[in-house]
Design a protein around this motif. Structure first.
Motif, PDB file in Angstrom:
ATOM      1  N   SER A 140     -30.829 -75.500 -18.961  1.00 22.39           N
ATOM      2  CA  SER A 140     -30.144 -74.212 -18.940  1.00 22.39           C
ATOM      3  C   SER A 140     -31.046 -73.109 -18.363  1.00 22.39           C
ATOM      4  O   SER A 140     -32.265 -73.137 -18.533  1.00 22.39           O
ATOM      5  N   ASP A 141     -30.413 -72.131 -17.693  1.00 22.89           N
ATOM      6  CA  ASP A 141     -31.154 -70.956 -17.241  1.00 22.89           C
ATOM      7  C   ASP A 141     -30.604 -69.687 -17.900  1.00 22.89           C
ATOM      8  O   ASP A 141     -30.771 -68.577 -17.381  1.00 22.89           O
ATOM      9  N   GLU A 142     -29.926 -69.848 -19.054  1.00 21.29           N
ATOM     10  CA  GLU A 142     -29.435 -68.692 -19.796  1.00 21.29           C
ATOM     11  C   GLU A 142     -30.608 -67.821 -20.258  1.00 21.29           C
ATOM     12  O   GLU A 142     -31.697 -68.342 -20.548  1.00 21.29           O
ATOM     13  N   PRO A 143     -30.429 -66.508 -20.338  1.00 22.71           N
ATOM     14  CA  PRO A 143     -31.517 -65.612 -20.758  1.00 22.71           C
ATOM     15  C   PRO A 143     -32.080 -65.950 -22.141  1.00 22.71           C
ATOM     16  O   PRO A 143     -33.255 -65.695 -22.420  1.00 22.71           O
ATOM     17  N   CYS A 144     -31.249 -66.507 -23.011  1.00 26.39           N
ATOM     18  CA  CYS A 144     -31.693 -66.812 -24.379  1.00 26.39           C
ATOM     19  C   CYS A 144     -32.350 -68.187 -24.495  1.00 26.39           C
ATOM     20  O   CYS A 144     -32.774 -68.588 -25.580  1.00 26.39           O
ATOM     21  N   HIS A 145     -32.434 -68.901 -23.398  1.00 23.98           N
ATOM     22  CA  HIS A 145     -33.002 -70.262 -23.396  1.00 23.98           C
ATOM     23  C   HIS A 145     -34.516 -70.218 -23.227  1.00 23.98           C
ATOM     24  O   HIS A 145     -35.015 -69.441 -22.422  1.00 23.98           O
ATOM     25  N   PRO A 146     -35.285 -71.063 -23.956  1.00 20.48           N
ATOM     26  CA  PRO A 146     -34.853 -71.929 -25.050  1.00 20.48           C
ATOM     27  C   PRO A 146     -34.961 -71.194 -26.378  1.00 20.48           C
ATOM     28  O   PRO A 146     -35.894 -70.429 -26.596  1.00 20.48           O
ATOM     29  N   CYS A 147     -34.030 -71.465 -27.278  1.00 25.15           N
ATOM     30  CA  CYS A 147     -34.089 -70.807 -28.586  1.00 25.15           C
ATOM     31  C   CYS A 147     -34.537 -71.761 -29.685  1.00 25.15           C
ATOM     32  O   CYS A 147     -35.001 -71.331 -30.732  1.00 25.15           O
ATOM     33  N   PHE A 148     -34.369 -73.070 -29.448  1.00 23.47           N
ATOM     34  CA  PHE A 148     -34.739 -74.109 -30.425  1.00 23.47           C
ATOM     35  C   PHE A 148     -34.004 -73.945 -31.756  1.00 23.47           C
ATOM     36  O   PHE A 148     -34.492 -74.351 -32.795  1.00 23.47           O
ATOM     37  N   LYS A 149     -32.817 -73.342 -31.720  1.00 24.94           N
ATOM     38  CA  LYS A 149     -32.022 -73.151 -32.928  1.00 24.94           C
ATOM     39  C   LYS A 149     -30.955 -74.250 -33.045  1.00 24.94           C
ATOM     40  O   LYS A 149     -30.429 -74.728 -32.042  1.00 24.94           O
ATOM     41  N   LYS A 150     -30.613 -74.614 -34.285  1.00 31.27           N
ATOM     42  CA  LYS A 150     -29.588 -75.621 -34.506  1.00 31.27           C
ATOM     43  C   LYS A 150     -28.183 -75.065 -34.280  1.00 31.27           C
ATOM     44  O   LYS A 150     -27.269 -75.798 -33.904  1.00 31.27           O
TER      45      LYS A 150
END
Length: 347
Positions: free
Chosen positions: A307-317
């Protein structure tokens, strides 16, 4: 030399931990390496030639139970281990080697376990990849100060046994001599690692449509059966006889052997992604909330879709925005194009 390893509880991390056992065998060829792990990991350990004995960890993930850990440690004293490696970062994971009286106990620092480890590392930022962190533990802090100091990181490689064609057909209705696309649509971690089933279905349809001899095998645990059924429902009915749901039907050893027969495996960032890499097949790995910089498949024959989303990576479930855009915006058409550009024989 006798070595005890306290293994991680996740299948993917367990597969990656093989790089430590391989490195230890290079340094100490005659070493006996025993690995303590949960029940669901033992069959994977038996496919690692470096492991002498797979020892059951009877306590469930997250269970402290000090008395039982003391009993297990005391029981292991009779084996007279020279060294222990503790791969999980928790305080409790280091207790059994401590109670076993193993003089040298090495691991990464975590949960303030200073006194319970005799030798520890704390510079995780210098070892971005998990396989590098595991491999580095085979060396002292002075020998290996960062990931670049590792001359080579071993590549995990699980032993495989080719299934008997007649047995595989009678048990799973599959043809082990067909060209196969393996799909692993599950992820124990949670929904932020799971690419939509309909996207997998689109890839499967394209794969099956170009050759009438091809099959699709869908792997996973009992927890993945619903996802596998949804995936199959999104594939045109005329192709259903070549789509086989193996989720919940195979043992982990059967899954290892069947994944090794696949032409390609497309999967989430999951335990079966690492198993697929370790049996040498071509891997297409989808990374939504996680990062290819930390736990990529341990093979050079892989296509990583991230992913290239701004919030990536979040490592959240769970997605904090409730959208899982990091997965949904990795459209199946784009992924198929990337696959075809890398491997023309999949078209």
């Amino acid at each position: 030399m006798r070595i005890l390893v306290i293994a991680p509880s996740w299948i993917g991390d367990l597969v990656m931990s093989q790089c430590l056992y391989m490195e230890l065998k290079k340094i100490h060829p005659e070493a006996e390496i025993d690995v303590m792990a949960p029940k669901w990991c033992l069959d994977v350990l038996r496919r690692m030639p470096e492991v002498t004995d797979a020892i059951l960890m009877p306590l469930g993930h997250g269970v402290f139970n000090l008395r039982e850990r003391y009993r297990l440690g005391k029981e292991l004293r009779t084996k007279h281990y020279d060294m222990a490696y503790i791969l999980p970062n928790s305080f409790k994971s280091a207790l059994i080697p401590f109670f076993a009286g193993i003089k040298y106990r090495r691991g990464w620092l975590g949960e303030s376990r200073y006194f319970i480890l005799s030798d520890y590392r704390k510079n995780k930022k210098d070892f971005p990849k998990l396989i590098a962190r595991y491999t580095s533990l085979a060396h002292t802090n002075n020998e290996v100060k960062n990931e670049q100091d590792l001359k080579e990181i071993p590549t995990p490689k699980l032993k495989t046994i080719k299934p008997d064609a007649e047995t595989a057909y009678s048990k799973f209705s599959i043809n082990v001599n067909s060209p196969v696309l393996g799909i692993c649509p599950g992820a124990e971690f949670g929904p932020t690692k799971k690419w939509p089933p309909e996207y997998y279905a689109s890839i499967a349809e394209k794969y099956l449509s170009s050759d009438s001899h091809r099959e699709v095998w869908i792997f996973g645990s009992n927890k993945d059966i619903k996802t596998a059924e949804e995936l199959k429902e999104n594939i045109p009915d005329n192709l259903h006889d070549r789509v086989h749901i193996l989720a919940g039907l195979t043992t982990i050893e059967e899954a290892i052997d069947l994944l090794a027969l696949c032409q390609f495996v497309i999967c989430n960032d999951s335990g079966l992604m690492h198993v697929s890499a370790a049996v040498g097949v071509r891997v297409i790995a989808i990374f939504g909330s996680t990062s290819t910089l930390y736990t990529p498949p341990t093979t050079s024959n892989a296509l990583l879709i991230e992913s290239d989303e701004p919030c990536h990576p979040c490592f959240k479930k769970q997605c904090r925005y409730g959208t899982t855009a990091c997965l949904k915006n990795l459209r199946s058409e784009m992924v198929w194009e990337k696959i075809c550009n890398k491997w023309e024989d999949i078209k």
